[in-house]
Design an enzyme around this catalytic site. Structure first.
Site, PDB file in Angstrom:
ATOM      1  N   GLU A 249      -1.235  13.508  14.083  1.00  0.00           N
ATOM      2  CA  GLU A 249      -1.428  14.881  13.587  1.00  0.00           C
ATOM      3  C   GLU A 249      -0.826  15.041  12.181  1.00  0.00           C
ATOM      4  OE1 GLU A 249      -0.397  19.508  14.841  1.00  0.00           O
ATOM      5  OE2 GLU A 249       0.243  17.866  16.134  1.00  0.00           O
TER       6      GLU A 249
ATOM      7  N   SER B 270       0.834  -1.197   0.000  1.00  0.00           N
ATOM      8  CA  SER B 270       0.000   0.000   0.000  1.00  0.00           C
ATOM      9  C   SER B 270       0.879   1.261   0.000  1.00  0.00           C
ATOM     10  CB  SER B 270      -0.966  -0.061   1.187  1.00  0.00           C
ATOM     11  OG  SER B 270      -2.058   0.799   0.996  1.00  0.00           O
TER      12      SER B 270
ATOM     13  N   HIS C 140      -7.361  -6.153   0.716  1.00  0.00           N
ATOM     14  CA  HIS C 140      -6.221  -5.247   0.670  1.00  0.00           C
ATOM     15  C   HIS C 140      -5.068  -5.725   1.568  1.00  0.00           C
ATOM     16  CE1 HIS C 140      -4.017  -1.633  -0.063  1.00  0.00           C
ATOM     17  NE2 HIS C 140      -4.121  -1.195   1.167  1.00  0.00           N
TER      18      HIS C 140
END
Length: 253
Positions: A175, A84, A234
C-alpha cells in the site's frame, strides 16, 4: 525503529541496499563473497523485507533510516553499495553524511529524475486476492497476466511468505509503495555532491544510465568512474555476478 539486516563476515563495514520491491535476501550470494573480506550488512529498507512499515517512503526518510542504523551498530565509516532505489538512497546518504562513507558504489541508476515505470508491476501485485491465492503456483499464474518475464515474476514473488498456516501474504508494504511510487524516481537535489571515490556500474542492456547521464553523474560525483557490466540488464548483479563482484572488489581495494 532500526532497519532489519543480515550481518555476514568481519572487517571494515560494507553496507548493501536493495532496489524497489527487493530485499536483503536478493544479495545473499554476493554478500557471502564480499564477507570473505568485509563485515557485510545486507539491509532491508523500510517497507521492504523484514523491516518496519511506514506510510512515508521518500529518500530523506530512507537516508535517515540508514543514519540511525549506522548509529545503532556504531559504524563510523563504511563502503556503501546501492542498486536502483537503493542506489538513490546511497547517493542521498553519502551526500548528506560524507564522513560516514569511504567508498560509494551505485548500481544501474543515475542521480536524475525517472518517470513512473512500475505501473504494470504494481497493478499485478495489487490484483492479488489472498483468499483465492493459496499457493506460489497460483500467485505466479496471477502475476503472469501482467508480467510475461519469468525472471521478473520470480524476483517479485520472493516477497511472498506464509503469514499463517494456509495463508500467503506479502512482506513488503504494498500500500505505501504504491502510494509513494512517484518518490522512487525523484532526482537527487542538484546541490547534493559527494567528493570521494565513487563507482557507477551500468548494465550494457539497461537504459537506466545512458550517455546523457555521464555529465550529470560527474557534476554531482566528481570522482566517479563509470563501468559497464556486459551481458546484463538492470539486475546486473544477478545477471553477471562474476564481473560485478570483480569490478567492486577492484574498486574498494
Amino acid at each position: 525503529m532500526i532497519l532489519h539486516s543480515q550481518i555476514l563476515g568481519q572487517g571494515k563495514p560494507f553496507v548493501i541496499l536493495h532496489g524497489f520491491l527487493g530485499m536483503s535476501d536478493n544479495w545473499k550470494t554476493l554478500g557471502n563473497q564480499f564477507a570473505e573480506s568485509f563485515e557485510v550488512h545486507l539491509i532491508d529498507q523500510r517497507n521492504h523485507g523484514r523491516s518496519f512499515h511506514d506510510p512515508d517512503h521518500h529518500y530523506e526518510a530512507l537516508s535517515e533510516d540508514l543514519r540511525q542504523y549506522f548509529d545503532h551498530h556504531n559504524i563510523k565509516e563504511a563502503i556503501v553499495l546501492g542498486h536502483s532505489m537503493g542506489g538513490k538512497t546511497a547517493m542521498f546518504f553519502a551526500s548528506k553524511y560524507p564522513e560516514l562513507v569511504s567508498h560509494l558504489i551505485v548500481a544501474d541508476i543515475s542521480p536524475r529524475f525517472y518517470p513512473i515505470h512500475h505501473d504494470t508491476i504494481l497493478a499485478g501485485l495489487n490484483s492479488f486476492d489472498f483468499k483465492e491465492i493459496k499457493s506460489r503456483g497460483a500467485a505466479d499464474k496471477q502475476l503472469a497476466n501482467y508480467i510475461p518475464q519469468v525472471s521478473v515474476r520470480q524476483f517479485l514473488l520472493k516477497n511472498l511468505y506464509w503469514k499463517e498456516k494456509g495463508k500467503l501474504a506479502f512482506r513488503m508494504n504494498l500500500e505505501a509503495l504504491t502510494e509513494n511510487v512517484s518518490e522512487v524516481g525523484e532526482a537527487l537535489p542538484l546541490h547534493f555532491k559527494f567528493d570521494k571515490n565513487t563507482l557507477f556500474l551500468k548494465g550494457d542492456k539497461s537504459e537506466y544510465i545512458g550517455t546523457q547521464d555521464e555529465a550529470i553523474i560527474k557534476r554531482q560525483f566528481p570522482k566517479a568512474n563509470i563501468i559497464t557490466i556486459t551481458n546484463a540488464g538492470h539486475w546486473l548483479h544477478a545477471e553477471n555476478p562474476g564481473q560485478f563482484y570483480e569490478a567492486v572488489i577492484n574498486f574498494v581495494n
